[in-house]
Design a protein around this motif. Structure first.
Motif, PDB file in Angstrom:
ATOM      1  N   THR A 109       4.903  -1.262 -12.091  1.00 59.96           N
ATOM      2  CA  THR A 109       3.724  -1.402 -13.175  1.00 59.96           C
ATOM      3  C   THR A 109       2.546  -0.645 -12.851  1.00 59.96           C
ATOM      4  OG1 THR A 109       4.520  -3.505 -14.036  1.00 59.96           O
ATOM      5  CG2 THR A 109       2.268  -2.843 -14.730  1.00 59.96           C
ATOM      6  N   LEU A 110       1.463  -0.509 -11.514  1.00 61.39           N
ATOM      7  CA  LEU A 110       0.507  -0.007 -11.180  1.00 61.39           C
ATOM      8  C   LEU A 110       1.228   1.696 -11.542  1.00 61.39           C
ATOM      9  CD1 LEU A 110      -0.955  -1.969  -8.308  1.00 61.39           C
ATOM     10  CD2 LEU A 110      -1.502  -1.404 -11.080  1.00 61.39           C
ATOM     11  N   ASN A 111       2.419   1.672 -11.019  1.00 56.73           N
ATOM     12  CA  ASN A 111       2.834   3.457 -11.290  1.00 56.73           C
ATOM     13  C   ASN A 111       3.145   3.870 -12.391  1.00 56.73           C
ATOM     14  OD1 ASN A 111       3.273   4.865  -8.522  1.00 56.73           O
ATOM     15  ND2 ASN A 111       3.322   3.197  -8.243  1.00 56.73           N
ATOM     16  N   GLU A 112       2.438   3.214 -13.841  1.00 61.23           N
ATOM     17  CA  GLU A 112       2.624   3.203 -15.231  1.00 61.23           C
ATOM     18  C   GLU A 112       4.866   3.403 -14.951  1.00 61.23           C
ATOM     19  OE1 GLU A 112       1.011   6.793 -15.917  1.00 61.23           O
ATOM     20  OE2 GLU A 112      -1.463   6.207 -15.195  1.00 61.23           O
ATOM     21  N   LEU A 113       5.547   2.452 -14.998  1.00 67.59           N
ATOM     22  CA  LEU A 113       6.555   2.071 -15.504  1.00 67.59           C
ATOM     23  C   LEU A 113       6.483   1.018 -15.913  1.00 67.59           C
ATOM     24  CD1 LEU A 113       7.140   3.669 -12.724  1.00 67.59           C
ATOM     25  CD2 LEU A 113       9.459   3.150 -12.518  1.00 67.59           C
ATOM     26  N   ASN A 114       7.591   1.084 -16.716  1.00 70.58           N
ATOM     27  CA  ASN A 114       8.028  -0.123 -17.757  1.00 70.58           C
ATOM     28  C   ASN A 114       8.917  -1.317 -16.693  1.00 70.58           C
ATOM     29  OD1 ASN A 114       6.652   0.522 -19.865  1.00 70.58           O
ATOM     30  ND2 ASN A 114       8.344   2.497 -20.405  1.00 70.58           N
ATOM     31  N   VAL A 115       8.531  -2.567 -16.818  1.00 70.04           N
ATOM     32  CA  VAL A 115       8.909  -2.862 -15.478  1.00 70.04           C
ATOM     33  C   VAL A 115       9.878  -4.629 -15.891  1.00 70.04           C
ATOM     34  CG1 VAL A 115       8.609  -4.390 -13.218  1.00 70.04           C
ATOM     35  CG2 VAL A 115       7.763  -2.131 -13.299  1.00 70.04           C
ATOM     36  N   THR A 116      10.989  -4.889 -15.881  1.00 71.11           N
ATOM     37  CA  THR A 116      12.071  -5.937 -16.272  1.00 71.11           C
ATOM     38  C   THR A 116      12.415  -6.533 -14.719  1.00 71.11           C
ATOM     39  OG1 THR A 116      12.964  -5.323 -18.617  1.00 71.11           O
ATOM     40  CG2 THR A 116      13.453  -7.211 -17.202  1.00 71.11           C
ATOM     41  N   ALA A 147      -1.057  -8.812  -5.105  1.00 74.81           N
ATOM     42  CA  ALA A 147       0.304  -8.528  -5.988  1.00 74.81           C
ATOM     43  C   ALA A 147      -1.282  -7.887  -6.990  1.00 74.81           C
ATOM     44  CB  ALA A 147       1.162  -8.309  -6.367  1.00 74.81           C
ATOM     45  N   PHE A 148      -1.113  -7.066  -7.857  1.00 74.70           N
ATOM     46  CA  PHE A 148      -2.137  -6.529  -9.275  1.00 74.70           C
ATOM     47  C   PHE A 148      -3.706  -6.670  -8.528  1.00 74.70           C
ATOM     48  CE2 PHE A 148       1.435  -7.509 -11.381  1.00 74.70           C
ATOM     49  CZ  PHE A 148       1.226  -5.689 -12.454  1.00 74.70           C
ATOM     50  N   ASP A 149      -4.402  -7.760  -8.284  1.00 71.88           N
ATOM     51  CA  ASP A 149      -5.562  -8.085  -7.941  1.00 71.88           C
ATOM     52  C   ASP A 149      -5.503 -10.046  -7.842  1.00 71.88           C
ATOM     53  OD1 ASP A 149      -5.478  -9.033 -10.863  1.00 71.88           O
ATOM     54  OD2 ASP A 149      -7.775  -8.269 -11.265  1.00 71.88           O
ATOM     55  N   LEU A 150      -3.950  -9.989  -7.597  1.00 74.87           N
ATOM     56  CA  LEU A 150      -4.048 -11.183  -6.998  1.00 74.87           C
ATOM     57  C   LEU A 150      -4.022 -11.674  -5.384  1.00 74.87           C
ATOM     58  CD1 LEU A 150      -1.795 -12.151  -9.708  1.00 74.87           C
ATOM     59  CD2 LEU A 150      -3.225 -12.785 -10.199  1.00 74.87           C
ATOM     60  N   SER A 151      -3.774 -12.343  -4.873  1.00 80.73           N
ATOM     61  CA  SER A 151      -3.906 -12.906  -3.603  1.00 80.73           C
ATOM     62  C   SER A 151      -4.052 -14.240  -3.271  1.00 80.73           C
ATOM     63  CB  SER A 151      -5.321 -12.119  -3.063  1.00 80.73           C
ATOM     64  OG  SER A 151      -5.340 -12.023  -1.349  1.00 80.73           O
ATOM     65  N   TRP A 152      -2.625 -14.611  -2.123  1.00 81.13           N
ATOM     66  CA  TRP A 152      -2.754 -16.550  -1.823  1.00 81.13           C
ATOM     67  C   TRP A 152      -2.019 -16.146  -0.899  1.00 81.13           C
ATOM     68  CZ3 TRP A 152       2.281 -17.560  -0.517  1.00 81.13           C
ATOM     69  CH2 TRP A 152       3.175 -16.725  -1.321  1.00 81.13           C
ATOM     70  N   GLY A 159       0.878  -1.241  -0.395  1.00 79.81           N
ATOM     71  CA  GLY A 159      -0.297   0.050   0.108  1.00 79.81           C
ATOM     72  C   GLY A 159       1.133   1.459  -0.110  1.00 79.81           C
ATOM     73  N   TYR A 160       1.840   0.761   0.899  1.00 82.77           N
ATOM     74  CA  TYR A 160       2.964   2.488   0.814  1.00 82.77           C
ATOM     75  C   TYR A 160       2.568   3.238  -0.367  1.00 82.77           C
ATOM     76  CZ  TYR A 160       6.187   5.973   2.642  1.00 82.77           C
ATOM     77  OH  TYR A 160       6.491   6.689   3.078  1.00 82.77           O
ATOM     78  N   LEU A 161       3.007   2.048  -1.297  1.00 79.76           N
ATOM     79  CA  LEU A 161       3.834   2.473  -3.149  1.00 79.76           C
ATOM     80  C   LEU A 161       2.562   2.119  -3.977  1.00 79.76           C
ATOM     81  CD1 LEU A 161       6.498   0.005  -3.461  1.00 79.76           C
ATOM     82  CD2 LEU A 161       6.603   2.281  -2.581  1.00 79.76           C
ATOM     83  N   PHE A 162       1.587   2.727  -3.594  1.00 92.40           N
ATOM     84  CA  PHE A 162      -0.092   2.777  -3.983  1.00 92.40           C
ATOM     85  C   PHE A 162      -0.011   4.463  -5.350  1.00 92.40           C
ATOM     86  CE2 PHE A 162      -3.139  -0.398  -2.355  1.00 92.40           C
ATOM     87  CZ  PHE A 162      -1.993  -1.391  -2.959  1.00 92.40           C
ATOM     88  N   PRO A 163      -0.007   4.037  -6.174  1.00 93.40           N
ATOM     89  CA  PRO A 163       0.181   5.722  -7.323  1.00 93.40           C
ATOM     90  C   PRO A 163      -1.364   6.618  -6.190  1.00 93.40           C
ATOM     91  CG  PRO A 163      -0.985   3.581  -8.859  1.00 93.40           C
ATOM     92  CD  PRO A 163      -0.107   3.144  -7.660  1.00 93.40           C
ATOM     93  N   GLU A 164      -2.025   5.367  -5.983  1.00 97.09           N
ATOM     94  CA  GLU A 164      -3.327   6.903  -5.415  1.00 97.09           C
ATOM     95  C   GLU A 164      -3.792   5.860  -4.153  1.00 97.09           C
ATOM     96  OE1 GLU A 164      -6.367   6.557  -8.378  1.00 97.09           O
ATOM     97  OE2 GLU A 164      -5.286   7.461  -9.563  1.00 97.09           O
ATOM     98  N   GLY A 165      -3.990   6.516  -3.046  1.00102.47           N
ATOM     99  CA  GLY A 165      -4.841   6.141  -1.888  1.00102.47           C
ATOM    100  C   GLY A 165      -3.933   5.697  -0.995  1.00102.47           C
ATOM    101  N   TYR A 189       1.822 -12.186 -15.145  1.00102.20           N
ATOM    102  CA  TYR A 189       2.599 -10.656 -14.821  1.00102.20           C
ATOM    103  C   TYR A 189       2.832 -10.581 -16.568  1.00102.20           C
ATOM    104  CZ  TYR A 189       3.465 -10.142 -10.216  1.00102.20           C
ATOM    105  OH  TYR A 189       3.510  -9.563  -8.518  1.00102.20           O
ATOM    106  N   GLU A 190       3.602 -11.605 -17.350  1.00106.08           N
ATOM    107  CA  GLU A 190       3.602 -10.992 -18.358  1.00106.08           C
ATOM    108  C   GLU A 190       2.424 -10.280 -19.225  1.00106.08           C
ATOM    109  OE1 GLU A 190       6.917 -14.363 -19.459  1.00106.08           O
ATOM    110  OE2 GLU A 190       5.154 -14.747 -19.787  1.00106.08           O
ATOM    111  N   ALA A 191       1.102 -10.839 -19.179  1.00103.39           N
ATOM    112  CA  ALA A 191       0.247 -10.232 -19.778  1.00103.39           C
ATOM    113  C   ALA A 191      -0.040  -8.458 -19.136  1.00103.39           C
ATOM    114  CB  ALA A 191      -0.850 -10.948 -18.946  1.00103.39           C
ATOM    115  N   LYS A 192       0.511  -8.543 -18.047  1.00 96.32           N
ATOM    116  CA  LYS A 192       0.293  -6.842 -17.364  1.00 96.32           C
ATOM    117  C   LYS A 192       1.447  -6.180 -17.756  1.00 96.32           C
ATOM    118  CE  LYS A 192      -3.512  -7.207 -14.656  1.00 96.32           C
ATOM    119  NZ  LYS A 192      -4.538  -6.154 -14.554  1.00 96.32           N
ATOM    120  N   HIS A 193       2.272  -6.771 -19.754  1.00 99.06           N
ATOM    121  CA  HIS A 193       3.398  -6.360 -19.799  1.00 99.06           C
ATOM    122  C   HIS A 193       4.999  -6.285 -18.578  1.00 99.06           C
ATOM    123  CE1 HIS A 193       0.346  -5.347 -22.577  1.00 99.06           C
ATOM    124  NE2 HIS A 193      -0.325  -4.473 -21.743  1.00 99.06           N
ATOM    125  N   VAL A 194       4.678  -7.135 -17.996  1.00 96.98           N
ATOM    126  CA  VAL A 194       6.094  -7.086 -16.777  1.00 96.98           C
ATOM    127  C   VAL A 194       6.775  -8.073 -18.143  1.00 96.98           C
ATOM    128  CG1 VAL A 194       6.998  -8.208 -15.226  1.00 96.98           C
ATOM    129  CG2 VAL A 194       4.871  -6.836 -15.167  1.00 96.98           C
TER     130      VAL A 194
END
Length: 434
Positions: free
Chosen positions: A183-190, A351-356, A53-59, A215-220
């Motif tokens: 990725t949620l912060n709109e960076l291109n991540v590898t 992470a993303f909308d995943l939770s395990w 949560g600390y790194l979220f772009p919103e809220g 993750y790859e579907a999210k462009h990571v």
């Protein structure tokens, strides 16, 4: 500087320290009896928020919102709470020497503290690439994440580098959570990691393939089977690229490293019994020295369920071990006994909308059930680990509270299974029969 004495002294200001303070207050504490010495500048907080949560772009989560003990549904312990309870929070203070024979701690400012009972809650620190002699690893723009000031610096970098390129070195907890949030912060991540799949200490290849595909579907972009061997910096000393062992060179405006942690036990070398990098304790977190306890990441403790000694790096254990130690301290004073620590290993991630969630032990054969196709929305799947015809571990993605409770019970009870084939057919339903 005058020497100070405390009946109880907690060394470390992380999750364990906060939960220990709450338990001391609950069981009876006189003002001035307890102090917490922390090198951080803030009261104890729920550390998992830093990679979520600390790194979220919103809220985004900010203090005082995630001080302990909100992570387990408890009261939020603000700095005022410690004052009200007569607990001294000694912040921005680094202890550089511990003499257990004289029950004395000495700080970098040459202040000395005496104690009646010491609780070691120093936690872990990250492993740095510079420890391995990686060239250029001290360049600006290379981040590690453990404490709130490091998370704050990363937030500033993210804001300054919107739309830029980030490289995550490591494919474990931190790597996966930070790849998602960047990725949620709109960076291109590898992501770069040496193993054949992500989270290899827990995931099987079948479980990992779901997360890597998602993750790859999210462009990571994911690069496996190689490591970072060096970094190049620009004329201002800021990282600009990452060199990999396989010869690739990746552009990078931000690098975040998550390649593991080590417990902070150096102050006690030669004074306490150690094993496998941790301080050896009993089921009440007592060390080999009287009146000294060690909790959380630092402790090598008896894992009763599996009849073996283990060290566990996880917030759940940090909380519960602190509570157990304080209860043992207070019980001993009153001539009473408490039950042995009987911990069920538990790990989770969001992470993303995943939770395990995972409970138990990941040894033996594995049965993966459900649909682990990452292209399916809200996919739900899980796994059981079977050893000696008993289910010893259970994992579930996208579980409800009741479903997660059911798999936890499976891992605790360790039911016998007739066959792996039948377990595959029953899947999650099996958990509700236990």
């Amino acid at each position: 500087m005058a020497e100070r004495y405390y009946k109880y002294l907690v060394l470390g200001g992380g999750v364990s320290a906060g939960y220990a303070a709450r338990e001391f207050a609950k069981l009876g504490l006189q003002p001035g009896e307890l102090a917490i010495i922390s090198k951080e500048s803030v009261a104890p907080y729920e550390r998992p928020a830093l990679s979520k949560g600390y790194l979220f772009p919103e809220g985004a989560a900010r203090l005082p919102g995630f001080h302990v003990c909100v992570g387990s549904g408890g009261e939020r312990l603000l700095p005022e709470w410690y004052k009200e309870k007569g607990i001294d929070l000694i912040l921005d203070t680094e202890v550089v020497k511990a003499d257990l024979s004289s029950k004395t701690l000495t700080t970098a400012a040459a202040a000395t503290f005496k104690y009646g009972t010491l609780v070691i809650a120093t936690g872990s620190t990250f492993i740095k690439l510079s420890d391995f002699g990686v060239q250029g690893a001290d360049a600006k723009g290379i981040f590690y994440l453990r404490e709130i000031h490091e998370a704050a610096a990363l937030v500033d970098a993210i804001k300054a580098k919107k739309g830029s390129t980030a490289v995550i070195v490591g494919g474990g907890y931190i790597g996966l959570e930070l790849a998602a949030v960047l990725t949620l912060n709109e960076l291109n991540v590898t992501m770069v990691y040496p193993e054949p799949w992500c989270m290899p200490r827990l995931f099987t290849s079948g479980i990992a393939s779901f997360y890597e595909g998602y993750y790859e579907a999210k462009h990571v972009k994911i690069i496996k089977g190689t490591v970072a061997t060096g970094f190049e910096a620009d004329e201002h000393g800021h990282v600009k690229s990452v060199k990999l062992k396989d010869g690739q060179q990746l552009d990078a405006d931000i690098v975040v490293v998550g390649v593991g942690a080590r417990p902070l036990t150096g102050l006690f070398k030669g004074q306490l019994e150690e094993e496998k990098g941790g301080i050896v304790v009993d089921s009440f977190f007592k060390t080999s020295v009287p009146d000294v306890y060690a909790v959380g990441d630092t402790a090598n403790f008896p894992l009763k369920l599996y009849n073996e000694i283990r060290r566990v790096e996880h917030v759940d254990h940090a909380r519960k071990s602190a509570i157990q130690a304080v209860q043992a301290i207070k019980a001993a004073e009153e001539g009473k006994t408490i039950d042995e620590y009987d911990y069920l290993p538990y790990f989770y991630s969001r992470a993303f909308d995943l939770s395990w969630q995972f409970y138990g032990d990941n040894v033996g054969e594995t049965v993966v059930f459900g649909d682990n196709n990452p292209s399916i929305p809200n996919a739900k799947f899980g796994a059981y680990w079977i050893k000696d015809k008993k289910v010893v571990g259970a994992f579930l993605e996208n579980g409800s509270p009741d479903e997660n409770k059911a798999i936890a019970k499976v891992a605790r009870v360790q039911p016998v299974v007739e066959s792996n084939e039948k377990l595959l057919v029953e899947g999650l339903d099996f958990a509700f029969t236990v």
